[in-house]
Design a protein around this motif. Structure first.
Motif, short mmCIF file in Angstrom:
data_model
loop_
_atom_site.label_atom_id
_atom_site.label_comp_id
_atom_site.label_asym_id
_atom_site.label_seq_id
_atom_site.Cartn_x
_atom_site.Cartn_y
_atom_site.Cartn_z
N VAL A 1 0.86 -1.18 0.00
CA VAL A 1 0.00 0.00 0.00
C VAL A 1 0.90 1.23 0.00
CG1 VAL A 1 -1.72 1.33 1.29
CG2 VAL A 1 -1.87 -1.17 1.22
N VAL A 2 0.80 2.05 -1.03
CA VAL A 2 1.58 3.28 -1.11
C VAL A 2 0.70 4.43 -0.65
CG1 VAL A 2 2.81 4.88 -2.63
CG2 VAL A 2 3.00 2.41 -2.99
N TRP A 3 1.16 5.15 0.36
CA TRP A 3 0.42 6.27 0.93
C TRP A 3 1.21 7.55 0.64
CZ3 TRP A 3 -1.90 6.02 6.54
CH2 TRP A 3 -2.72 7.12 6.76
N VAL A 4 0.71 8.34 -0.30
CA VAL A 4 1.36 9.60 -0.67
C VAL A 4 0.69 10.72 0.11
CG1 VAL A 4 2.05 11.12 -2.57
CG2 VAL A 4 1.80 8.66 -2.97
N ALA B 1 -0.80 17.94 5.00
CA ALA B 1 -1.66 16.92 5.59
C ALA B 1 -1.00 16.30 6.81
CB ALA B 1 -1.99 15.84 4.56
N VAL B 2 0.31 16.09 6.73
CA VAL B 2 1.04 15.52 7.86
C VAL B 2 1.01 16.48 9.05
CG1 VAL B 2 3.27 14.67 8.67
CG2 VAL B 2 2.51 14.19 6.33
N LYS B 3 1.16 17.77 8.77
CA LYS B 3 1.14 18.77 9.85
C LYS B 3 -0.24 18.82 10.51
CE LYS B 3 4.62 21.72 7.64
NZ LYS B 3 4.86 23.01 6.95
N ALA B 4 -1.29 18.62 9.72
CA ALA B 4 -2.64 18.69 10.27
C ALA B 4 -3.04 17.42 11.00
CB ALA B 4 -3.64 18.99 9.14
N ALA B 5 -2.71 16.25 10.43
CA ALA B 5 -3.17 14.98 10.99
C ALA B 5 -2.13 14.27 11.83
CB ALA B 5 -3.63 14.06 9.86
N ARG C 1 1.95 12.35 12.21
CA ARG C 1 2.66 11.23 11.61
C ARG C 1 1.93 9.92 11.90
NH1 ARG C 1 7.82 12.38 9.89
NH2 ARG C 1 7.51 10.41 8.80
N LEU C 2 2.25 8.91 11.13
CA LEU C 2 1.63 7.61 11.31
C LEU C 2 2.13 6.96 12.59
CD1 LEU C 2 1.84 6.24 7.66
CD2 LEU C 2 0.03 7.59 8.72
N HIS C 3 1.24 6.21 13.23
CA HIS C 3 1.54 5.55 14.50
C HIS C 3 1.38 4.05 14.31
CE1 HIS C 3 2.10 5.13 18.76
NE2 HIS C 3 0.88 4.66 18.96
N PRO C 4 2.47 3.30 14.08
CA PRO C 4 2.36 1.86 13.78
C PRO C 4 1.52 1.07 14.78
CG PRO C 4 4.58 2.60 13.32
CD PRO C 4 3.87 3.77 13.97
N PRO C 5 1.65 1.28 16.11
CA PRO C 5 0.79 0.52 17.03
C PRO C 5 -0.70 0.75 16.78
CG PRO C 5 2.64 1.46 18.23
CD PRO C 5 2.67 2.07 16.85
N GLY C 6 -1.05 1.98 16.37
CA GLY C 6 -2.45 2.26 16.05
C GLY C 6 -2.91 1.50 14.82
N PRO D 1 1.67 -2.85 9.35
CA PRO D 1 2.49 -1.70 8.92
C PRO D 1 3.57 -2.05 7.91
CG PRO D 1 2.24 -1.73 11.31
CD PRO D 1 1.73 -3.04 10.81
N SER D 2 3.99 -3.32 7.85
CA SER D 2 5.04 -3.71 6.91
C SER D 2 4.56 -3.61 5.46
CB SER D 2 5.52 -5.13 7.20
OG SER D 2 4.51 -6.08 6.94
N ARG D 3 3.25 -3.54 5.25
CA ARG D 3 2.71 -3.40 3.90
C ARG D 3 2.80 -1.96 3.40
NH1 ARG D 3 -3.26 -5.10 3.35
NH2 ARG D 3 -2.74 -4.51 1.21
N LEU D 4 3.04 -1.04 4.29
CA LEU D 4 2.87 0.38 3.99
C LEU D 4 4.17 1.03 3.52
CD1 LEU D 4 0.70 2.60 4.08
CD2 LEU D 4 1.48 3.14 6.38
N VAL D 5 4.07 1.79 2.43
CA VAL D 5 5.15 2.63 1.94
C VAL D 5 4.66 4.07 1.98
CG1 VAL D 5 6.69 3.18 0.02
CG2 VAL D 5 6.02 0.80 0.44
N GLU D 6 5.21 4.86 2.89
CA GLU D 6 4.79 6.26 3.04
C GLU D 6 5.71 7.16 2.23
OE1 GLU D 6 3.86 9.56 6.57
OE2 GLU D 6 5.16 7.84 6.96
N VAL D 7 5.11 8.03 1.42
CA VAL D 7 5.86 8.99 0.61
C VAL D 7 5.36 10.38 0.95
CG1 VAL D 7 6.54 9.69 -1.70
CG2 VAL D 7 6.07 7.28 -1.23
#
Length: 251
Positions: A79-82, A87-91, A93-98, A106-112
């Motif tokens: 899963v690529v998440w661009v 958006a990052v400032k508003a929402a 950073r991603l929280h893997p435990p969540g 989380p290992s499926r995720l590619v954050e760009v």
């Protein structure tokens, strides 16, 4: 082959070149809830662009959770998440435990991270053409201007050609013209507590605003069962979770 056959073949080739790549045969993925899947004629089509709106600014987390749920139901690949910097400032950073608590690996995720809308669309355009990607999640900043009807049409055509499912997180703004196959509004609702007042499963109000297949608008309140990775009807309970007055309700 006769001269007429040669001419017909030549005309077909020219038409194919003008129309571009043919979309793949439509296949669907279920959302794991009988009523919802029935209303959607078997589920949501893969290889299409779908838009997700937060009902209010405080519902953005619920909209993101719904997007990740669709990613879980829609396949097992990367899963690529661009994400645009705004958006990052508003929402945040991603929280893997969540993500794990939701049931997402989380290992499926590619954050760009993209600095602006132009970079966001350029990166998304490259990702949607990569057939190794299972799902592309696009999260622009507030009030995006470049993601208009033309941009969404390009994304939609590319998604149909590659088979990559695209989810566009629109925030809480007003719906604008787009080429999305379906458009959803997501609102967080209080979770029904479990025994001994243990935290309940996440719940959302889900509204289909538009569907290119002609499906009429409808709304459902659903609970996400993270153990079964499927939606279900909210459990009945006499307890009601109070909503703090100083912040919105978050499932």
């Amino acid at each position: 082959m006769s001269a007429s056959d040669h001419l017909l073949a030549s005309l077909r080739a020219r038409v194919d070149a003008i129309e571009g790549a043919k979309p793949r045969e439509t296949s669907r993925f279920t959302l794991g809830h009988p009523d919802l899947d029935t209303r959607l004629d078997g589920g949501l089509p893969l290889g299409r662009l779908h838009e997700l709106f937060a009902a209010e600014p405080g519902d953005q987390a619920a909209a993101i959770a719904f997007a990740l749920i669709l990613a879980m139901r829609g396949g097992n690949g990367p899963v690529v998440w661009v994400r645009q910097d705004d958006a990052v400032k508003a929402a945040g950073r991603l929280h893997p435990p969540g993500l794990v608590d939701l049931g997402f690996d989380p290992s499926r995720l590619v954050e760009v991270l993209a600095p602006d809308e132009k970079a966001l669309l350029r990166t998304a355009g490259d990702a949607v053409r990569c057939t190794d990607v299972a799902l592309l999640l696009i999260e622009p900043g507030r009030a995006p201007r470049a993601i208009d009807l033309t941009a969404t049409r390009r994304l939609s055509v590319a998604a149909e050609a590659s088979g990559v499912t695209v989810l566009l997180l629109r925030g809480s703004g007003e719906p604008a013209p787009s080429a999305a196959h379906s458009r959803w509004r997501v609102r967080a609702v209080p979770a029904v507590p479990l025994a001994a007042d243990a935290p309940g499963h996440s719940a959302i109000d889900l509204t289909l605003l538009r569907h290119r297949g002609g499906i009429a608008e409808f709304s459902l309140t659903l609970e996400w069962n993270r153990d079964q990775l499927a939606f279900r009807e909210p459990a009945l309970s006499g307890a009601v979770v109070p909503v703090p007055a100083h912040r919105p309700a978050i499932a």
